[in-house]
Design an enzyme around this catalytic site. Structure first.
Site, short mmCIF file in Angstrom:
data_model
loop_
_atom_site.label_atom_id
_atom_site.label_comp_id
_atom_site.label_asym_id
_atom_site.label_seq_id
_atom_site.Cartn_x
_atom_site.Cartn_y
_atom_site.Cartn_z
N GLY A 46 37.43 39.15 29.98
CA GLY A 46 36.54 38.36 30.27
C GLY A 46 36.23 38.28 32.12
O GLY A 46 36.95 39.17 32.69
N GLN A 51 34.07 36.29 40.45
CA GLN A 51 34.96 37.48 40.60
C GLN A 51 33.98 38.66 41.18
O GLN A 51 34.48 39.83 41.53
CB GLN A 51 35.62 38.02 39.51
CG GLN A 51 36.68 37.13 39.02
CD GLN A 51 37.25 37.39 37.62
OE1 GLN A 51 36.86 37.10 36.74
NE2 GLN A 51 38.46 37.83 37.79
N CYS A 90 44.68 38.90 35.13
CA CYS A 90 43.29 38.61 35.79
C CYS A 90 42.88 39.83 36.33
O CYS A 90 43.59 40.38 37.09
CB CYS A 90 43.37 37.60 36.98
SG CYS A 90 41.81 36.99 37.33
N LEU A 91 41.73 40.32 36.23
CA LEU A 91 40.88 41.62 36.90
C LEU A 91 41.19 41.45 38.39
O LEU A 91 41.08 42.34 39.04
CB LEU A 91 39.59 41.98 36.38
CG LEU A 91 39.56 42.22 35.03
CD1 LEU A 91 38.17 42.48 34.40
CD2 LEU A 91 40.20 43.51 34.77
N HIS A 132 40.92 30.31 31.10
CA HIS A 132 40.95 31.23 32.13
C HIS A 132 39.64 31.22 33.09
O HIS A 132 39.35 31.11 34.24
CB HIS A 132 41.36 32.46 31.91
CG HIS A 132 41.59 33.68 32.94
ND1 HIS A 132 43.05 33.93 33.24
CD2 HIS A 132 40.76 34.01 33.69
CE1 HIS A 132 42.94 34.76 34.04
NE2 HIS A 132 41.59 34.83 34.42
N GLU A 133 38.35 31.82 32.34
CA GLU A 133 37.28 32.05 33.00
C GLU A 133 36.62 30.52 33.46
O GLU A 133 35.99 30.71 34.53
CB GLU A 133 36.29 32.70 32.09
CG GLU A 133 36.85 33.97 31.41
CD GLU A 133 37.33 35.06 32.72
OE1 GLU A 133 37.03 35.15 33.70
OE2 GLU A 133 38.45 35.77 32.32
N HIS A 136 38.03 29.78 36.70
CA HIS A 136 37.45 30.68 37.99
C HIS A 136 36.26 29.80 38.57
O HIS A 136 36.19 29.91 39.92
CB HIS A 136 37.01 32.03 37.39
CG HIS A 136 38.02 32.90 37.51
ND1 HIS A 136 38.66 33.55 38.60
CD2 HIS A 136 38.42 33.83 36.45
CE1 HIS A 136 39.57 34.30 38.22
NE2 HIS A 136 39.39 34.57 36.95
NI NI Z 1 40.61 36.06 35.99
#
Ligand code: NI
Length: 158
Positions: A46, A51, A90-91, A132-133, A136
């Site tokens: 995701g 991000q 998380c990226l 999660h997304e 963000h």
């Molecule tokens: Ni993330």
């Protein structure tokens, strides 16, 4: 399509609340395509627009199930139920993982890139990815849901 730079934890951009998308135009389509490519290149499940430095309510998710690529513009939860523990990363926080507590099932209503209403129902990893997304988009990182951070030695194959 183009790979965009993924912003890392510590950058204040990741703590901002994103604005809704108002124009469903070619720029939005380009953003979604770039986000999907960036997510795949980074082996993520995701990615949210902040991000990549865009403070708009756009998310892409692909957990490798038969939903394929899910694109969510201006997503809202319409249902959340149950509870599950997940191993989450998380990226924007490379190499860091923790055990989180999240709803076991969610239903999300959003728009696709053409401005059509879409609904996604998910459990397990997909439910976690949605939570999660969407977090963000509200400037919230997964660590605020972590019960316990994992030691890198506890992770299989890493
Ligand atoms: Ni993330």
């Amino acid at each position: 399509m183009a790979i965009r730079n993924i912003i890392k934890e510590g950058d204040p951009v990741l703590n901002k609340v994103c604005r809704p998308v108002e124009k469903f135009d070619g720029r939005l389509a380009q953003l979604i395509d770039d986000m999907a490519e960036t997510m795949r290149e980074a082996n993520g499940v995701g990615l949210a627009a902040p991000q990549v430095g865009i403070l708009r309510r756009v998310v892409v998710i692909d957990v490798g199930d038969d939903h394929g690529l899910i694109e969510l513009v201006n997503p809202e939860f319409v249902e959340q139920s149950g509870e599950q523990e997940c191993t989450e990363g998380c990226l924007s926080s490379p190499g860091q993982y923790g055990i989180t507590k999240r709803p076991a099932k969610v239903k999300v209503r959003a728009f696709n890139r053409r401005g059509e209403v879409v609904e996604v129902e998910g459990e397990g990893l997909l439910a976690t990815a949605c939570c999660h997304e969407i977090d963000h988009l509200n400037g919230i990182l997964f660590k605020s849901h972590v019960i316990r951070m994992l030691d890198p030695k506890e992770l299989d194959g890493e």
